[in-house]
Design an enzyme around this catalytic site. Structure first.
Site, PDB file in Angstrom:
ATOM      1  CB  THR A 162       6.623  -0.245   2.890  1.00 18.43           C
ATOM      2  OG1 THR A 162       6.013  -0.552   1.635  1.00 18.43           O
ATOM      3  CG2 THR A 162       8.049   0.221   2.642  1.00 18.43           C
ATOM      4  CG  LEU A 198       7.402   4.234   4.299  1.00 19.15           C
ATOM      5  CD1 LEU A 198       8.297   3.607   5.354  1.00 19.15           C
ATOM      6  CD2 LEU A 198       8.058   4.124   2.923  1.00 19.15           C
ATOM      7  CG  ASP A 199       2.462   0.984  -0.011  1.00 19.18           C
ATOM      8  OD1 ASP A 199       1.929   2.099  -0.043  1.00 19.18           O
ATOM      9  OD2 ASP A 199       2.865   0.378  -1.025  1.00 19.18           O
ATOM     10  CE  LYS A 200      -2.344  -3.495   7.693  1.00 20.08           C
ATOM     11  NZ  LYS A 200      -3.694  -4.053   7.588  1.00 20.08           N
TER      12      LYS A 200
END
Ligand code: URA
Length: 245
Positions: free
Chosen positions: A111, A107-109
């Site tokens: 998210t 997951l993105d930082k």
């Protein structure tokens, strides 16, 4: 396997935290090989011991599975020289288990939401394989409301820079006339790097927040605040195994 403390054994089996084990031991509610345990730190051999916790027989799992509510600002890697990682949110005891735990997918930082951590490499590989189509649902907010054309285009597939996304499902929320932005849910069967962010950009829009609420059969547990985690239940592990084929 070598011996380990009873409280560690129960924590790794996803049955009870160390504090819960101490309490249950004091209450005479933990039977080790048929006898009430006297101390939570007694040594047991996971391969041969029989433990009954509050009347329930405990099965020791070969692998560990953790459901985490990933908070904003934490990276989904095992190690990062500068940034805090999802592994850093776990107690030392879990960070030290071997094979080591790792996040199943990224997951993105920024998210938030459902993150599975496990040390079952084979299952993780199967769940992330594009041929398995494990659905992932995200709740999003975007800078501008989504038009019907946006929804149609996103669902059919958009070019995110040399790659056209596979069909997916987009469910925009009913528009609130007081709100300038948009929001909704999107369900993907694949997981390219920054996929949703890039899909919205392909529609000249911009993600303002993103939260994953499902991963295959797993659902983000509303009892977990951001940064909190728990072990998967037996039922959740079985459902994951099934989803992995
Ligand atoms: N898509 C994104 O853009 N970011 C995520 O974290 C997950 C899916």
């Amino acid at each position: 396997m070598s011996t380990m403390r009873l409280d560690k054994y129960l924590s790794l089996a996803g049955i009870a935290s160390r504090t819960e084990t101490s309490k249950a031991v004091r209450g005479g509610e933990v039977l080790v090989d048929g006898t009430p345990a006297k101390k939570a730190d007694m040594q047991v051999d996971p391969d041969t011991v029989s433990v009954i916790f509050k009347g329930q027989p405990v099965t020791y799992r070969q692998f560990t599975y953790i459901l985490m509510h990933k908070p904003d600002g934490v990276v989904s890697a095992t190690e990062d020289g500068r940034e805090k990682t999802v592994l850093d949110l776990l107690p030392e005891e879990l960070r030290r288990i071997r094979p080591a735990l790792f996040p199943c997918g990224r997951l993105d930082k920024h998210t938030t939401g459902l993150m599975l951590l496990t040390n079952n490499g084979d299952l993780s590989h199967r769940l992330l394989s594009p041929t398995r189509h494990v659905d992932k649902t995200y709740v999003f907010t975007v800078k501008f409301p989504l038009s019907e054309e946006d929804v149609t285009a996103l669902e059919a597939g958009v070019d995110i820079g040399g790659y056209v996304t596979a069909p997916c499902r987009v469910e925009p929320d009913e528009k609130d006339p007081n709100e300038r932005g948009g929001s909704g849910r999107i369900t993907l069967h694949e997981g390219k790097y920054h996929q949703i962010k890039l899909m919205m950009e392909a529609r000249h829009n911009q993600i303002t927040s993103l939260q994953r609420i499902t991963f295959g059969p797993l659902v983000l547990d509303p009892a977990l605040n951001a940064g909190e985690w728990r072990m998967l239940t037996e039922g959740e592990v079985a459902a994951l195994e099934k989803a992995g084929g």
